[in-house]
Enzyme design. Sequence first.
Site, short mmCIF file in Angstrom:
data_model
loop_
_atom_site.label_atom_id
_atom_site.label_comp_id
_atom_site.label_asym_id
_atom_site.label_seq_id
_atom_site.Cartn_x
_atom_site.Cartn_y
_atom_site.Cartn_z
N SER A 16 0.81 -1.23 0.00
CA SER A 16 0.00 0.00 0.00
C SER A 16 0.84 1.28 0.00
CB SER A 16 -0.97 -0.01 1.18
OG SER A 16 -1.91 -1.02 0.98
N THR A 61 -6.09 -3.37 7.49
CA THR A 61 -6.03 -4.68 6.83
C THR A 61 -6.06 -5.80 7.87
OG1 THR A 61 -4.90 -5.95 5.11
CG2 THR A 61 -3.48 -4.64 6.54
N LYS A 65 -10.29 -5.50 10.28
CA LYS A 65 -11.34 -4.77 9.55
C LYS A 65 -12.68 -4.74 10.29
CE LYS A 65 -9.19 -5.57 5.10
NZ LYS A 65 -9.30 -6.06 3.73
N ASP A 102 -12.97 -2.37 -0.42
CA ASP A 102 -12.55 -3.69 -0.91
C ASP A 102 -13.52 -4.24 -1.96
OD1 ASP A 102 -10.21 -4.05 0.54
OD2 ASP A 102 -11.27 -4.85 2.28
N GLY A 128 -14.76 -15.23 6.44
CA GLY A 128 -14.19 -14.29 7.42
C GLY A 128 -14.48 -12.86 7.00
N ASN A 149 -17.48 -22.84 3.28
CA ASN A 149 -16.44 -22.51 4.25
C ASN A 149 -16.12 -23.73 5.11
OD1 ASN A 149 -14.72 -20.54 5.52
ND2 ASN A 149 -16.08 -20.66 7.30
N THR A 151 -15.68 -23.91 8.27
CA THR A 151 -16.61 -23.95 9.41
C THR A 151 -17.98 -23.44 8.93
OG1 THR A 151 -14.72 -23.37 10.78
CG2 THR A 151 -16.90 -23.22 11.82
#
Length: 275
Positions: A16, A61, A65, A102, A128, A149, A151
């Site tokens: 970045s 990041t 977040k 994002d 996530g 996913n 989980t």
Amino acid sequence: MKRFAVFGNPIKHSKSPIIHKLFAKQTGILQKYTKICVPIDNFHEKLLNFFKNGGNGANITIPFKKKAYKLCNTFTERAKYSGVVNTIKIMKSQEILGDNTDGIGLLQDLKNLKFIHPKSKILLIGAGGAAQGIIYSLIKFGCNITIINRTYQNAKNIIKYFHNIKNLNCIELQHFSKNLHNQLQYNLIINATSSSLKGNIPNISPLIIKSNIFYYDLFYDISLTPFLKWCRFHGAKKISDGIGMLIEQAAYSFYLWHGIMPNTKIIIQKFKKIY
Ligand code: ATR
């Protein structure tokens, strides 16, 4: 000079600061942009100190977040619906404005790559913060998303977070694997897990690989990410890592802070590797 920083952990390899330096040079806007590694349990204090000491905004990041969302007291629409913040701007009124660039950054990169159209059926691997942060923009564009996913409960939590909206659903991994022959109607498969960070790949059957499907990894590395290597090994033809998304999301942050949109195409070309 206005001051900005990216906060994360780990942060050493963040590109970045280089990207923002190129934006500043391109637009003639002076800004100082640094990277700050934050201990996992000290995020709020470090960020607020940065603002108290004159910081004008920040990028956030992994893995902060969702925590950043809690710290803001006013939001752009896309941040409000995502529940995840990757960009903060300190307003004149001293309010802390949270944005999420994002999703829109990913969407822009997918459009640049011609990997997406409004009716795309997307398989999203991961549940996530990274996954949650991109859903709003993709659904708003018109796409249909299925989440799988490791989980299952975390995938269900995301569905619940978005109030069971149409066009967003999840499938239990075991069920998905057993019924793969019914599943391959997807146009685009996105890896939003953090497995690449540890050199792993999600545990999914290679039968999801087909030469006409697009594969996108939100992560990027100096070489192909483990997920993309695996895709290519099993016959994927159209693959991309997340370097373009990184540059596009940075451009939307820059726009929020300065009101000028940098030209991202030149910078993406500079960073993009031909694998
Ligand atoms: P972030 O907020 O940055 O997305 P996170 O909340 O830790 O990070 O979520 C990471 C995601 O990557 C989750 O979907 C996680 O799966 P779980 O919900 O089962 O924890 C997924 N993930 C991480 N490592 C993985 C691995 N080795 N295989 C599969 N999924 C993985």
